[in-house]
Design a protein around this motif. Sequence first.
Motif, PDB file in Angstrom:
ATOM      1  N   PHE A 220      44.334  34.651  50.434  1.00 57.43           N
ATOM      2  CA  PHE A 220      43.258  35.434  49.815  1.00 57.43           C
ATOM      3  C   PHE A 220      43.338  35.350  48.288  1.00 57.43           C
ATOM      4  CE2 PHE A 220      43.274  38.334  53.767  1.00 57.43           C
ATOM      5  CZ  PHE A 220      42.261  37.610  54.360  1.00 57.43           C
ATOM      6  N   GLN A 221      44.561  35.353  47.757  1.00 57.37           N
ATOM      7  CA  GLN A 221      44.715  35.258  46.301  1.00 57.37           C
ATOM      8  C   GLN A 221      44.184  33.927  45.787  1.00 57.37           C
ATOM      9  OE1 GLN A 221      45.911  37.475  44.017  1.00 57.37           O
ATOM     10  NE2 GLN A 221      45.584  36.024  42.350  1.00 57.37           N
ATOM     11  N   ARG A 222      44.518  32.841  46.483  1.00 59.07           N
ATOM     12  CA  ARG A 222      44.029  31.523  46.057  1.00 59.07           C
ATOM     13  C   ARG A 222      42.509  31.457  46.153  1.00 59.07           C
ATOM     14  NH1 ARG A 222      48.971  29.568  48.496  1.00 59.07           N
ATOM     15  NH2 ARG A 222      47.941  29.243  50.507  1.00 59.07           N
ATOM     16  N   SER A 223      41.951  32.002  47.230  1.00 62.74           N
ATOM     17  CA  SER A 223      40.494  31.991  47.379  1.00 62.74           C
ATOM     18  C   SER A 223      39.836  32.756  46.240  1.00 62.74           C
ATOM     19  CB  SER A 223      40.108  32.621  48.717  1.00 62.74           C
ATOM     20  OG  SER A 223      38.703  32.645  48.878  1.00 62.74           O
ATOM     21  N   ALA A 239      36.058  37.894  48.143  1.00 61.64           N
ATOM     22  CA  ALA A 239      37.444  37.438  48.213  1.00 61.64           C
ATOM     23  C   ALA A 239      38.380  38.496  47.644  1.00 61.64           C
ATOM     24  CB  ALA A 239      37.608  36.125  47.450  1.00 61.64           C
ATOM     25  N   ALA A 240      37.969  39.143  46.549  1.00 58.77           N
ATOM     26  CA  ALA A 240      38.791  40.193  45.939  1.00 58.77           C
ATOM     27  C   ALA A 240      38.958  41.375  46.890  1.00 58.77           C
ATOM     28  CB  ALA A 240      38.156  40.647  44.631  1.00 58.77           C
ATOM     29  N   VAL A 261      39.078  46.818  41.853  1.00 60.07           N
ATOM     30  CA  VAL A 261      38.233  47.210  40.721  1.00 60.07           C
ATOM     31  C   VAL A 261      37.301  46.059  40.363  1.00 60.07           C
ATOM     32  CG1 VAL A 261      38.236  47.757  38.260  1.00 60.07           C
ATOM     33  CG2 VAL A 261      39.784  48.964  39.812  1.00 60.07           C
ATOM     34  N   PHE A 262      37.827  44.832  40.395  1.00 62.96           N
ATOM     35  CA  PHE A 262      36.968  43.655  40.160  1.00 62.96           C
ATOM     36  C   PHE A 262      35.840  43.626  41.184  1.00 62.96           C
ATOM     37  CE2 PHE A 262      35.575  39.417  41.211  1.00 62.96           C
ATOM     38  CZ  PHE A 262      35.398  38.803  39.986  1.00 62.96           C
ATOM     39  N   ALA A 263      36.172  43.835  42.451  1.00 63.70           N
ATOM     40  CA  ALA A 263      35.168  43.775  43.512  1.00 63.70           C
ATOM     41  C   ALA A 263      34.108  44.853  43.316  1.00 63.70           C
ATOM     42  CB  ALA A 263      35.841  43.933  44.877  1.00 63.70           C
ATOM     43  N   LEU A 264      34.541  46.075  42.993  1.00 66.59           N
ATOM     44  CA  LEU A 264      33.572  47.164  42.828  1.00 66.59           C
ATOM     45  C   LEU A 264      32.710  46.950  41.593  1.00 66.59           C
ATOM     46  CD1 LEU A 264      32.508  49.804  43.961  1.00 66.59           C
ATOM     47  CD2 LEU A 264      34.205  51.007  42.568  1.00 66.59           C
ATOM     48  N   ASP A 265      33.320  46.526  40.489  1.00 64.30           N
ATOM     49  CA  ASP A 265      32.540  46.272  39.271  1.00 64.30           C
ATOM     50  C   ASP A 265      31.504  45.172  39.505  1.00 64.30           C
ATOM     51  OD1 ASP A 265      33.959  48.204  37.933  1.00 64.30           O
ATOM     52  OD2 ASP A 265      35.223  46.811  36.802  1.00 64.30           O
ATOM     53  N   THR A 266      31.906  44.142  40.243  1.00 66.96           N
ATOM     54  CA  THR A 266      30.980  43.044  40.529  1.00 66.96           C
ATOM     55  C   THR A 266      29.857  43.519  41.446  1.00 66.96           C
ATOM     56  OG1 THR A 266      32.804  41.461  40.308  1.00 66.96           O
ATOM     57  CG2 THR A 266      30.794  40.676  41.379  1.00 66.96           C
TER      58      THR A 266
END
Length: 330
Positions: A220-223, A239-240, A261-266
């Motif tokens: 998942f991190q690589r994706s 992915a995040a 946080v990245f996923a929610l902000d996006t």
Amino acid sequence: MKVAPVSILLGLLIMLTPAGSSPDCRDISALIAGVDRDFMEGSLRAAISEADRALSCPNASIDERVMLHLKRSGMYDRTGLHTNSRPVKAALQSIDSASELADQASLASRAAINLARARYYYRSEKPDSDYPASRKFARAALALFEELEDLHGQADTVHLTGLFHLLRDELDEAQVYFERSLDLEVRSGAARPVMLADYERHMGFIYQMTGDLEQAIENFQRSFVIRRDNGLIDQAMFAAASLGRALINDNRAAEAEAPLVFALDTAEALDSPEGRARAGLALGQMHEQLGNREAAIEAFEATLVAAEEISRTSIIERASAALGRLLEGQ
């Protein structure tokens, strides 16, 4: 199938052309590149509008028209992901528009049409049906891609076949197809970030389902990194969220905050109810695991708002249960 409120679909799908603007038809490839750029960034309304403008160019070739119709199908399908309304009828209509040109189109275009139909029916058929229509079109697409020696097309089709098996919990079979798709992609000599990231994420699901969370987290991190670093913003959001959930399941909640946080902000930037619901649920679980009761309640309440907006039943149930558990102690 749960249908999203009309207001949400309109917000994502209304095709607006600025007053007085007209496409520069001298360079169709540049117009197509603009469509791809908007799509990668998750600007689906703009991408659909750009595709329509390019289709209005009288000098667009038959194969370019087929390509644009199929891109529109993919964009409509993506709106269905964000609003929990797959399959999207407009996606199939765009494929039908491409098919009307098939007799005049190249073999490559006909292969792409078959793959698009396979993807559409993959969304509309149930796993317990074993995807009869989707498999039929996938076989037809693969035969044409093999005739053309198109390794990218073969990789896409083989990977889709792996997804049939993944959703039926046939994990060994799914892994075989995913590994084969990666081999085809690498042998092409021009491996595409989107396919490399899909491979990593879907292999991550296999490891997660078999209990190997450490390996799943690595995938998942690589994706996530591939998608983020290559401007695949929409896809990076999902992915995040997958990465964050896996970290929580591995009792590593503190590490989950940055990707979530990245996923929610996006999700907020893209106005994606599905993204807000997925990221919000995971953030609530993270805060609960860390003992941040008030933050967990706030996250679960926000999750309910997003999930109810699109009738996302499973997330509604999980967020409601978590709130009941947390509020019981007040």
